[in-house]
Scaffold this active site. Structure first.
Site, short mmCIF file in Angstrom:
data_model
loop_
_atom_site.label_atom_id
_atom_site.label_comp_id
_atom_site.label_asym_id
_atom_site.label_seq_id
_atom_site.Cartn_x
_atom_site.Cartn_y
_atom_site.Cartn_z
N ALA A 138 0.84 -1.21 0.00
CA ALA A 138 0.00 0.00 0.00
C ALA A 138 0.87 1.26 0.00
O ALA A 138 0.58 2.23 -0.71
CB ALA A 138 -0.92 -0.01 1.22
N ASP A 193 0.66 -9.04 18.68
CA ASP A 193 0.34 -8.91 20.11
C ASP A 193 -0.81 -7.93 20.40
O ASP A 193 -1.40 -7.98 21.49
CB ASP A 193 1.58 -8.44 20.89
CG ASP A 193 2.74 -9.40 20.76
OD1 ASP A 193 2.50 -10.60 20.55
OD2 ASP A 193 3.89 -8.95 20.88
O1 F6P Z 1 6.03 -9.36 19.42
C1 F6P Z 1 5.67 -10.45 18.67
C2 F6P Z 1 6.13 -11.72 19.32
O2 F6P Z 1 5.70 -12.76 18.48
C3 F6P Z 1 5.69 -11.94 20.75
O3 F6P Z 1 4.37 -12.42 20.86
C4 F6P Z 1 6.72 -12.93 21.22
O4 F6P Z 1 6.91 -12.81 22.61
C5 F6P Z 1 7.95 -12.50 20.49
O5 F6P Z 1 7.52 -11.77 19.37
C6 F6P Z 1 8.83 -13.64 20.03
O6 F6P Z 1 9.97 -13.11 19.47
P1 F6P Z 1 11.08 -13.91 18.66
O7 F6P Z 1 10.65 -13.94 17.23
O8 F6P Z 1 12.30 -13.10 18.84
O9 F6P Z 1 11.15 -15.29 19.22
#
Ligand code: F6P
Length: 325
Positions: free
Chosen positions: A27, A132
């Site tokens: 976009a 999140d």
């Molecule tokens: O912020 C997104 C997220 O998926 C969180 O839900 C999770 O705690 C974190 O990233 C995991 O991060 P990584 O990809 O560094 O394991």
């Protein structure tokens, strides 16, 4: 912060990837090109900006991208960009490449970087992209609804097997300390109990006693949802089995929650936010974050946005506690 209309803007994705980030990039690229603004895609988040990793984004670069999960531009969490030196390096790269405006798609951490660049003189606009949904300034972030569908689909599958075996399934859902994804998936997936940081939770009262009461009514399968980082769900499953006599299994959903084709809602949100971000930059305005509130797309000062806090919705907590008995 106001400059003139930029001739060249950059776009990057930063932090954990989220389904719909590609749709947002598309976009941004198509809106900018339509308005005679050249777009450079910066790969590998702020790391790539510091190292001058850019690719020309033309209309074809973003075709067949709308439905794809992940991010074409790749993403990273960049420690160096948290330092003044790193930010100055990135600023120099922007100057060298003629980047007069930047769109950063990511979470709160990425917005702090966007603020730093705006302060150095590159008008920067943030688009909220994270599964999140923990960004206070916006009702929804790009990726949240897709991840929710993935979690609910997983819960449905776990319920099938739990039902067949009369078992309890303990499921860990991502959230980075925030319980939105867990809470929404508990409502949509019918969790027996949902343990998130935002509520007072007592394993004995909220799981064991609840399961024992439910067992007496003739139901023998359960799904317990736990937001990540709260407890070891393997140990919890053992405790549940020991105290209730119901065989229990733990499943950490992990990174499957981050992948997959974006849901229509996320494609729409990404398209609307990407379009709006370019409209803001076109006016030479930076230091803004794009938000959706009650289905209206708008923008707000980054600092103001970063100072806001988002609690789990008390009505959603009440709905979960009332219906999921
Ligand atoms: O912020 C997104 C997220 O998926 C969180 O839900 C999770 O705690 C974190 O990233 C995991 O991060 P990584 O990809 O560094 O394991």
């Amino acid at each position: 912060m106001m400059n003139g209309k930029p001739k060249i803007i950059g776009v990057l994705t930063s932090g954990g990837d989220a389904p719909g980030m590609n749709a947002a990039v598309r976009a941004v690229v198509r809106t900018a090109i339509k308005r005679d603004i050249r777009v450079l895609g910066i790969t590998n988040g702020y790391n790539g900006l510091i190292n001058g990793e850019v690719i020309e984004m033309d209309l074809r670069k973003v075709s067949s991208l709308l439905h794809r999960g992940g991010t074409l531009l790749k993403t990273a969490r960049c420690k160096e960009f948290r330092t003044k030196e790193g930010q100055l390096k990135a600023y120099e790269v922007c100057k060298e490449m003629g980047i007069e405006g930047l769109v950063v798609i990511g979470g709160d951490g990425s917005f702090r970087g966007a603020k730093a660049l705006s302060d150095l003189g590159v008008p920067t606009v943030g688009i909220p992209g994270t599964i999140d949904n923990d960004i206070a300034s916006t009702d929804y972030t790009i990726g949240f609804y897709t991840a929710l569908n993935t979690v609910v689909d997983a819960i449905d599958r776990l319920r099938d097997t739990s039902e067949s075996h009369n078992r309890c399934s303990v499921v860990e859902v991502m959230g980075h300390g925030a319980g939105h994804l867990a809470l929404y998936s508990s409502i949509a997936g019918g969790g027996t109990s949902c343990w998130i940081n935002e509520v007072d939770f007592d394993v004995e009262k909220d799981i064991i006693q609840k399961m024992k009461r439910t067992l007496r009514t003739g139901k023998h399968n359960f799904v317990i949802i736990v937001s990540e980082g709260i407890t070891d769900i393997h140990a919890l499953a053992k405790e549940i089995e020991a105290k209730t006599g119901v065989e229990s299994r733990a499943t950490v959903l992990g990174h499957i929650q981050r992948g997959g084709s974006p849901a229509a809602y996320d494609r729409l949100l990404a398209s609307r936010m990407g379009y709006h971000a370019v409209e803001v930059l076109e006016q030479g305005i930076g230091d803004r974050v794009i938000v959706v509130r009650g289905d209206v797309i708008g923008d707000m000062d980054i600092t103001e946005a970063l100072n806001m806090t988002k609690k789990a919705d008390p009505i959603m907590i009440a709905i979960n506690e009332t219906i999921n008995i």
